[in-house]
Design an enzyme around this catalytic site. Structure first.
Site, PDB file in Angstrom:
ATOM      1  N   HIS A  88     -14.164  -3.247   9.096  1.00  0.00           N
ATOM      2  CA  HIS A  88     -13.510  -2.932   7.823  1.00  0.00           C
ATOM      3  C   HIS A  88     -13.689  -4.048   6.786  1.00  0.00           C
ATOM      4  CE1 HIS A  88     -11.769   0.479   9.863  1.00  0.00           C
ATOM      5  NE2 HIS A  88     -11.249  -0.320  10.761  1.00  0.00           N
ATOM      6  N   ARG A 119      -6.766  -8.268  -8.439  1.00  0.00           N
ATOM      7  CA  ARG A 119      -7.464  -9.546  -8.599  1.00  0.00           C
ATOM      8  C   ARG A 119      -8.929  -9.267  -8.839  1.00  0.00           C
ATOM      9  NH1 ARG A 119     -10.144  -9.564  -3.747  1.00  0.00           N
ATOM     10  NH2 ARG A 119      -9.057  -8.655  -1.950  1.00  0.00           N
ATOM     11  N   LYS A 163       0.818  -1.209   0.000  1.00  0.00           N
ATOM     12  CA  LYS A 163       0.000   0.000   0.000  1.00  0.00           C
ATOM     13  C   LYS A 163       0.854   1.262   0.000  1.00  0.00           C
ATOM     14  CE  LYS A 163      -4.157  -1.855   2.219  1.00  0.00           C
ATOM     15  NZ  LYS A 163      -3.777  -3.261   2.290  1.00  0.00           N
TER      16      LYS A 163
END
Length: 679
Positions: free
Chosen positions: A235, A296, A116
């Protein structure tokens, strides 16, 4: 096109890939662990290869065994599904080195977007808006805390190498930071083999909107519109829909073009999702920030398929085989509205703790399509399990995805409610009733969306009364009478309908709901008819049973009479009741069978689910207070903190960190008083 592909995954995505490949004339090979020897995805494929023990690190994450299985079976390509190795650049490169086609992006693109922090640096260079934060390589805890203070609380700690909500915590003040950081790093290391994290400002009331992108090896790249995934718990997504409500065409195009630019920046090929945090400052002022790119196919891809009419798995196979994208950007159209609900084995009332057990009953709504991209049926089920299968502690808790499509959002919402109402699962806790309540909240119904919706709607979502006890009790009575009628002879002396030559008859039912036991009376009146007494309230009961599992009930008389259509399923003494007004689980207590049993008091802290003990937060002799965290367990790839049920003193520790423990096992003993407090 390929002749044979191997599916390096399990569950519903493996079944979905197998179904699409079969329609395209491509054979498939499944891989499976010992726990999945009889799994549905194994039966769905043409061949199957055993690759190891149940834990993912000993089977589905063993990419050398997967490549060997592909070579041994003559597969030309490997589809990674999602999760496990789907975003592992080492695996993608190993496939290429072995002469196998990885049905996904190049290893370099996975590497660029997989971390990230690195992906945010790339996006910053490309001019894509970013949330203020720290994305550096220095992982010193003191530095990370200073960066969090600089950014300003609340902040979000996120695993740099992962996704799916794992290794992610919101932190609201400095005192909580180090404990949350340690938990995130532990979870990130266990899930992704990398404990690096990044810190970002926690945007208040954000919407989570993602763009589906697709690129081929000929330089073409398109976006297939957006999905709103704002409804989340811990989350992790709960409900997803497409298109995103309220998003105007200008912003939709701007976000789509930004997503395509992000994909082009890393030489992307295949299916991917660019995720954005969207901040709605006013009706006209919407701002979006790059969050991450998932390299993906996503769990929620069916809603995109439903509104576009495209089969994204078929697109994946064609692109991986070297074909160009089937459509240009100007040829892509969307129609209608789609919503996906993730049906999971978990207990929402207990903090969404994962559940394990056997699916004794698994009944889907009538007239559904299974693992099809088309929206013609209006309702679609993607499932990797069937009735009789077990949900184990080794893998994700998702049982199935339920996808509905409508001409507009209102029709999609109606179909979602009806489909969830007609979904019957018995054998373990699931979130079906919670999903139905969630879709019915004012916030979701009116598309007042953000990632805190579940917390904001707690009053409507948790501790609801559910199905009235009188209705549930009447359903249990109907089930019992129908079972008795099915098992008796035709002669009048065998009848158990309460008929008497003179006078009536009364039957007693002892029913337990949770910890509360109720005495229910059923009166067979002399002149016919039934009267049910529940919690001191007498009311007329009429019933008609099509089978021991399907009944019509009428409670009350005259204008006050209410009709209910119910389904009942009995496992041992437990009866599960489903109807349009809700669901309930009652225990029909056999008093004689339980005679002499004594209540056993609790003496410590027990495991609420099977899993691995990853931390003990107290020592023998330590005084603890109710609610104080005492242990941390890992189950279904997530960490769960277990707190003291009462004040007391820690006695014996029954397990060590790293041990696997069963559901209900005593983790430690908790003593009364202070006599053993350490000095």
């Amino acid at each position: 096109m390929f002749q044979k592909i191997l599916v390096a995954n399990r569950g519903e995505i493996a079944c979905r890939v197998a179904a699409t490949a079969r329609r395209m004339g491509v054979k498939t090979v499944a891989v499976y662990s010992e726990a999945d020897a009889q799994a549905r995805h194994v039966a769905a494929c043409d061949e199957a290869v055993h690759i190891g023990a149940p834990p993912p690190r000993e089977s589905y994450l063993q990419w050398q065994r997967i490549i060997a299985a592909a070579q041994a079976t003559g597969a030309q390509a490997i589809h990674p599904g999602y999760g496990f190795l789907s975003e592992n650049e080492e695996f993608a490169q190993a496939c290429a080195d072995a002469g196998l086609v990885f049905i996904g992006p190049p290893a370099a693109a996975i590497q660029a977007m997989g971390l990230k922090a690195e992906s945010k640096r790339l996006m910053e260079a490309a001019g894509v808006p970013l949330v203020p934060g720290y994305h550096g390589a220095d992982q010193d805890p003191a530095l990370l805390q200073r960066e969090a203070v600089r950014i300003g609380f609340p902040v979000l700690i996120k695993a740099s190498a992962g996704g799916g909500g794992k290794g992610m915590r919101a932190v609201y003040n400095e005192d909580e930071f180090q404990a949350a950081l340690a938990s995130c790093k532990r979870e990130a290391a266990n899930s992704f083999g990398d404990d690096a994290v990044l810190i970002e400002r926690y945007v208040q009331r954000p919407r989570h909107i993602e763009i589906q992108v697709f690129a081929d090896s000929h330089g073409n790249c398109v976006y297939l519109f957006e999905r709103d995934c704002s409804v989340q718990r811990r989350h992790q997504k709960v409900l997803e829909e497409a298109p995103a409500p309220g998003l105007n065409e200008a912003l939709r195009r701007e976000m789509g073009e930004a997503a395509v630019a992000a994909a082009r920046a890393v030489g992307y090929v295949g299916a991917g999702t660019v995720e954005f945090i969207v901040e709605q400052r006013s009706a006209e002022d919407w701002r979006f920030y790059f969050m991450e790119m998932n390299t993906r196919l996503q769990v929620e891809h069916p809603v995109t398929e439903a509104i576009t009419g495209q089969d994204l798995v078929a697109w994946q196979l064609r692109v991986a085989a070297g074909e160009p994208l089937p459509l240009r950007q100007d040829e892509l159209q969307r129609h209608g509205h789609a919503i996906e609900a993730r049906i999971c084995a978990e207990n929402p009332e207990a903090g969404f703790l994962p559940a394990t057990g056997t699916l004794h009953v698994l009944r889907w709504p009538a007239h559904v399509a299974f693992e099809r991209a088309t929206s013609a049926a209006g309702v679609r089920i993607d499932a990797g399990v069937g009735q009789g299968d077990a949900i184990s502690p080794f893998y994700d808790s998702m049982v199935a995805k339920l996808i509905v499509w409508g001409e507009d959002r209102a029709q999609a919402l109606q179909r979602l409610d009806a489909a969830l109402r007609d979904t019957h699962i018995v054998g373990l806790h699931t979130n079906v009733a919670f999903l139905r309540r969630c879709a019915a909240t004012r916030s979701f119904a009116e598309a007042d969306l953000d990632t805190a919706l579940i917390e904001r709607e707690r009053a409507a979502l948790f501790e609801q009364p559910g199905l009235p006890l009188a209705v549930a009790a009447a359903a249990v009575v109907a089930h019992t009478l129908a079972e008795e009628a099915a098992g008796q002879d035709a002669d009048p002396w065998s009848q158990r309908d309460g008929w008497r030559l003179w006078g009536g008859a009364t039957r007693h039912f002892e029913l337990a709901q949770g910890e509360t036991q109720h005495s229910v009376l059923l009166e067979h009146q002399h002149r016919g008819g039934l009267v049910l007494t529940v919690q001191g309230q007498r009311q007329a009961l009429a019933l008609r049973s099509q089978s021991p599992e399907c009944h019509e009930l009428w409670l009350g008389e005259g204008a006050a009479q209410q009709r209910f259509k119910v389904h009942t399923y009995k496992q041992g003494e437990q009866v599960s009741v489903f109807c349009a007004q809700g669901a309930a689980v009652l225990t029909e207590v056999d008093v004689l069978a339980h005679a002499g049993e004594a209540a056993q008091g609790g003496g410590g802290l027990t495991a609420p689910m099977p899993g691995k003990l990853v931390a003990l937060l107290a020592q023998p002799g330590q005084r603890v207070t109710k609610g104080q965290p005492l242990a941390v367990m890992e189950a279904m790839k997530m960490e769960h903190t277990i707190s003291a049920p009462r004040d007391g003193v820690v006695g014996e520790l029954c397990f060590a960190v790293g041990d696997q423990v069963g559901d209900g096992a005593a983790l430690l003993t908790l003593l009364e008083g202070t006599s053993h407090v350490a000095a």
